[in-house]
Write a protein that holds these residues in place. Structure first.
Motif, PDB file in Angstrom:
ATOM      1  N   TYR A  17       2.561  68.835  15.397  1.00  0.00           N
ATOM      2  CA  TYR A  17       1.177  68.438  15.130  1.00  0.00           C
ATOM      3  C   TYR A  17       0.295  68.758  16.334  1.00  0.00           C
ATOM      4  CZ  TYR A  17      -2.602  65.639  13.164  1.00  0.00           C
ATOM      5  OH  TYR A  17      -3.803  65.228  12.636  1.00  0.00           O
ATOM      6  N   SER A  18       0.862  68.643  17.529  1.00  0.00           N
ATOM      7  CA  SER A  18       0.103  68.912  18.758  1.00  0.00           C
ATOM      8  C   SER A  18      -0.290  70.382  18.890  1.00  0.00           C
ATOM      9  CB  SER A  18       0.911  68.481  19.988  1.00  0.00           C
ATOM     10  OG  SER A  18       2.156  69.174  20.025  1.00  0.00           O
ATOM     11  N   ASP A  19       0.407  71.288  18.155  1.00  0.00           N
ATOM     12  CA  ASP A  19       0.056  72.714  18.214  1.00  0.00           C
ATOM     13  C   ASP A  19      -1.350  72.965  17.682  1.00  0.00           C
ATOM     14  OD1 ASP A  19       2.426  73.734  19.343  1.00  0.00           O
ATOM     15  OD2 ASP A  19       3.431  73.693  17.402  1.00  0.00           O
ATOM     16  N   LEU A  41      -3.876  73.870   8.002  1.00  0.00           N
ATOM     17  CA  LEU A  41      -2.756  73.199   8.674  1.00  0.00           C
ATOM     18  C   LEU A  41      -2.867  71.680   8.560  1.00  0.00           C
ATOM     19  CD1 LEU A  41      -1.864  75.073  11.994  1.00  0.00           C
ATOM     20  CD2 LEU A  41      -0.345  74.416  10.142  1.00  0.00           C
ATOM     21  N   PHE A  42      -4.086  71.163   8.719  1.00  0.00           N
ATOM     22  CA  PHE A  42      -4.278  69.722   8.615  1.00  0.00           C
ATOM     23  C   PHE A  42      -3.849  69.228   7.231  1.00  0.00           C
ATOM     24  CE2 PHE A  42      -6.833  65.941   7.649  1.00  0.00           C
ATOM     25  CZ  PHE A  42      -6.515  65.145   8.747  1.00  0.00           C
ATOM     26  N   ASP A  43      -4.219  69.972   6.189  1.00  0.00           N
ATOM     27  CA  ASP A  43      -3.833  69.594   4.827  1.00  0.00           C
ATOM     28  C   ASP A  43      -2.316  69.613   4.661  1.00  0.00           C
ATOM     29  OD1 ASP A  43      -6.478  69.298   4.177  1.00  0.00           O
ATOM     30  OD2 ASP A  43      -6.658  71.223   3.132  1.00  0.00           O
ATOM     31  N   LEU A  44      -1.645  70.607   5.266  1.00  0.00           N
ATOM     32  CA  LEU A  44      -0.191  70.687   5.160  1.00  0.00           C
ATOM     33  C   LEU A  44       0.481  69.519   5.871  1.00  0.00           C
ATOM     34  CD1 LEU A  44       0.352  74.523   5.662  1.00  0.00           C
ATOM     35  CD2 LEU A  44       0.887  73.206   3.614  1.00  0.00           C
ATOM     36  N   PHE A  45      -0.031  69.158   7.037  1.00  0.00           N
ATOM     37  CA  PHE A  45       0.553  68.016   7.752  1.00  0.00           C
ATOM     38  C   PHE A  45       0.299  66.714   6.987  1.00  0.00           C
ATOM     39  CE2 PHE A  45       1.091  70.593  11.639  1.00  0.00           C
ATOM     40  CZ  PHE A  45       2.300  70.085  12.083  1.00  0.00           C
ATOM     41  N   GLN A  46      -0.871  66.606   6.376  1.00  0.00           N
ATOM     42  CA  GLN A  46      -1.151  65.407   5.595  1.00  0.00           C
ATOM     43  C   GLN A  46      -0.217  65.305   4.402  1.00  0.00           C
ATOM     44  OE1 GLN A  46      -2.945  63.554   7.909  1.00  0.00           O
ATOM     45  NE2 GLN A  46      -3.740  62.689   6.013  1.00  0.00           N
ATOM     46  N   SER A  47       0.037  66.434   3.739  1.00  0.00           N
ATOM     47  CA  SER A  47       0.972  66.443   2.608  1.00  0.00           C
ATOM     48  C   SER A  47       2.367  66.061   3.061  1.00  0.00           C
ATOM     49  CB  SER A  47       1.000  67.830   1.959  1.00  0.00           C
ATOM     50  OG  SER A  47      -0.250  68.171   1.415  1.00  0.00           O
ATOM     51  N   LYS A 107       3.102  64.238   5.619  1.00  0.00           N
ATOM     52  CA  LYS A 107       3.079  62.813   5.965  1.00  0.00           C
ATOM     53  C   LYS A 107       3.245  61.954   4.722  1.00  0.00           C
ATOM     54  CE  LYS A 107       0.058  59.405   8.200  1.00  0.00           C
ATOM     55  NZ  LYS A 107      -1.250  59.205   8.878  1.00  0.00           N
ATOM     56  N   GLU A 108       2.571  62.350   3.620  1.00  0.00           N
ATOM     57  CA  GLU A 108       2.675  61.595   2.375  1.00  0.00           C
ATOM     58  C   GLU A 108       4.073  61.682   1.784  1.00  0.00           C
ATOM     59  OE1 GLU A 108      -0.378  63.252  -0.014  1.00  0.00           O
ATOM     60  OE2 GLU A 108      -2.011  62.491   1.260  1.00  0.00           O
ATOM     61  N   ASP A 109       4.704  62.839   1.936  1.00  0.00           N
ATOM     62  CA  ASP A 109       6.051  63.023   1.393  1.00  0.00           C
ATOM     63  C   ASP A 109       7.108  62.279   2.201  1.00  0.00           C
ATOM     64  OD1 ASP A 109       5.004  64.637  -0.547  1.00  0.00           O
ATOM     65  OD2 ASP A 109       5.517  66.526   0.459  1.00  0.00           O
ATOM     66  N   ASP A 110       6.893  62.235   3.540  1.00  0.00           N
ATOM     67  CA  ASP A 110       7.918  61.672   4.421  1.00  0.00           C
ATOM     68  C   ASP A 110       7.739  60.188   4.699  1.00  0.00           C
ATOM     69  OD1 ASP A 110       8.945  64.176   4.552  1.00  0.00           O
ATOM     70  OD2 ASP A 110       8.075  64.683   6.491  1.00  0.00           O
ATOM     71  N   GLY A 111       6.626  59.622   4.312  1.00  0.00           N
ATOM     72  CA  GLY A 111       6.423  58.204   4.566  1.00  0.00           C
ATOM     73  C   GLY A 111       5.248  57.968   5.496  1.00  0.00           C
ATOM     74  N   PRO A 112       5.061  56.732   5.937  1.00  0.00           N
ATOM     75  CA  PRO A 112       3.863  56.347   6.684  1.00  0.00           C
ATOM     76  C   PRO A 112       3.787  56.901   8.101  1.00  0.00           C
ATOM     77  CG  PRO A 112       5.394  54.520   6.536  1.00  0.00           C
ATOM     78  CD  PRO A 112       5.936  55.581   5.658  1.00  0.00           C
ATOM     79  N   PRO A 130       4.222  62.907  10.965  1.00  0.00           N
ATOM     80  CA  PRO A 130       5.273  63.864  11.302  1.00  0.00           C
ATOM     81  C   PRO A 130       4.980  64.586  12.616  1.00  0.00           C
ATOM     82  CG  PRO A 130       3.825  64.773   9.600  1.00  0.00           C
ATOM     83  CD  PRO A 130       3.419  63.357   9.813  1.00  0.00           C
ATOM     84  N   GLU A 131       5.964  64.636  13.501  1.00  0.00           N
ATOM     85  CA  GLU A 131       5.787  65.336  14.771  1.00  0.00           C
ATOM     86  C   GLU A 131       5.986  66.838  14.583  1.00  0.00           C
ATOM     87  OE1 GLU A 131       4.874  64.247  17.762  1.00  0.00           O
ATOM     88  OE2 GLU A 131       4.527  62.274  16.906  1.00  0.00           O
ATOM     89  N   TRP A 132       6.961  67.206  13.742  1.00  0.00           N
ATOM     90  CA  TRP A 132       7.275  68.612  13.515  1.00  0.00           C
ATOM     91  C   TRP A 132       7.373  68.884  12.010  1.00  0.00           C
ATOM     92  CZ3 TRP A 132       7.872  72.191  17.411  1.00  0.00           C
ATOM     93  CH2 TRP A 132       7.990  71.687  18.694  1.00  0.00           C
ATOM     94  N   GLN A 133       6.977  70.062  11.632  1.00  0.00           N
ATOM     95  CA  GLN A 133       7.181  70.488  10.244  1.00  0.00           C
ATOM     96  C   GLN A 133       7.424  71.992  10.220  1.00  0.00           C
ATOM     97  OE1 GLN A 133       7.524  68.868   7.408  1.00  0.00           O
ATOM     98  NE2 GLN A 133       7.248  66.858   8.369  1.00  0.00           N
TER      99      GLN A 133
END
Length: 250
Positions: free
Chosen positions: A10-12, A229-235, A237-242, A245-248
């Protein structure tokens, strides 16, 4: 896992903030996005790490065959000479530019043509041409060992391929700041994929030029990548729980 997946933290995404320089993980993510969204089987795209590996192979003392054998793992099962185009991102001295290698047709009387696109004109084109030509030459020498190899273009050109590789420095729209070089490189790739003919000849170079596109179009790509990218990380996050996510891998 998809062998072409790109792992991102996410920091990338910080490099997509205003006035930041793009970094390899984000650039490689967008290259993979372009492969999937604008598929062209006649084109091969190297990732951002390949050029530095190539420089290392050329500068390492010892058995060059061994060095290039390791390098071939990066494009395993790909015959670069059967592609119309090779896309090669270049990173030197905190700056990004682009090499596009255009392969000739079977009946052409000229060899591969290397195009250098640089949004600030900072990189030494001839030095980069020499390095990329050395790579093409090594691959050519390796394939010549196989007597059954189906030569993809004129035997006259193939016989003396190393002498028939030419370089062209291309005039392109320039960035208007110090930090958009990676953005412009990606925009060059995107526009080229959309517009390039089946084979590009020297007579076709008129497709480029300072008026190829408005520089503001390219600069807007930064926000487009960030949103995607923000949308992908949000998706994710929703799939993996509250927990965020640090890495995807995408």
């Amino acid at each position: 896992m998809d062998p072409e997946a790109v792992e991102l933290a996410y920091s990338d995404m910080k490099c997509l903030e205003p006035e930041e320089y793009l970094k390899s993980p984000v650039i490689n993510f967008y290259l993979e996005y372009l492969k999937k969204s604008r598929p062209r089987r006649d084109l091969y795209m190297f990732n951002t790490y390949f050029y530095s590996k190539l420089e290392n192979a050329l500068s390492t003392l010892g058995n060059r065959d061994s060095q290039f054998s390791k390098l071939r793992r990066w494009c395993r099962n790909v015959d670069i000479f059967t592609k119309s185009y090779l896309i090669l991102p270049i990173n030197e001295t905190m700056h990004w530019s682009l090499i596009i290698v255009c392969m000739p047709t079977k009946g052409a009387d000229s060899g591969p043509m290397m195009l250098h696109l640089d949004s600030l004109g900072l990189h030494n084109s001839q030095n980069i041409f020499d390095i990329v030509a050395s790579y093409l030459g090594e691959e050519w020498r390796n394939l010549r060992k196989d007597s059954s190899y189906d030569i993809p273009f004129s035997r006259t050109i193939w016989k003396r391929l190393s002498r028939n590789i030419k370089g062209e420095k291309i005039e392109v729209p320039r960035q208007q700041n110090e930090y958009d070089c990676g953005i412009f490189m990606l925009y060059y790739i995107d526009k080229f994929i959309q517009q390039a003919p089946e084979r590009l000849t020297k007579e076709s170079l008129g497709m480029f030029g300072r008026k190829w596109f408005n520089h503001e179009e390219a600069s807007q790509l930064r926000e487009g990548i960030r949103t995607r990218l923000f949308d992908l990380f949000q998706s994710a996050k929703e799939d993996d729980g509250p927990s965020e996510p640090e890495w995807q891998s995408f």
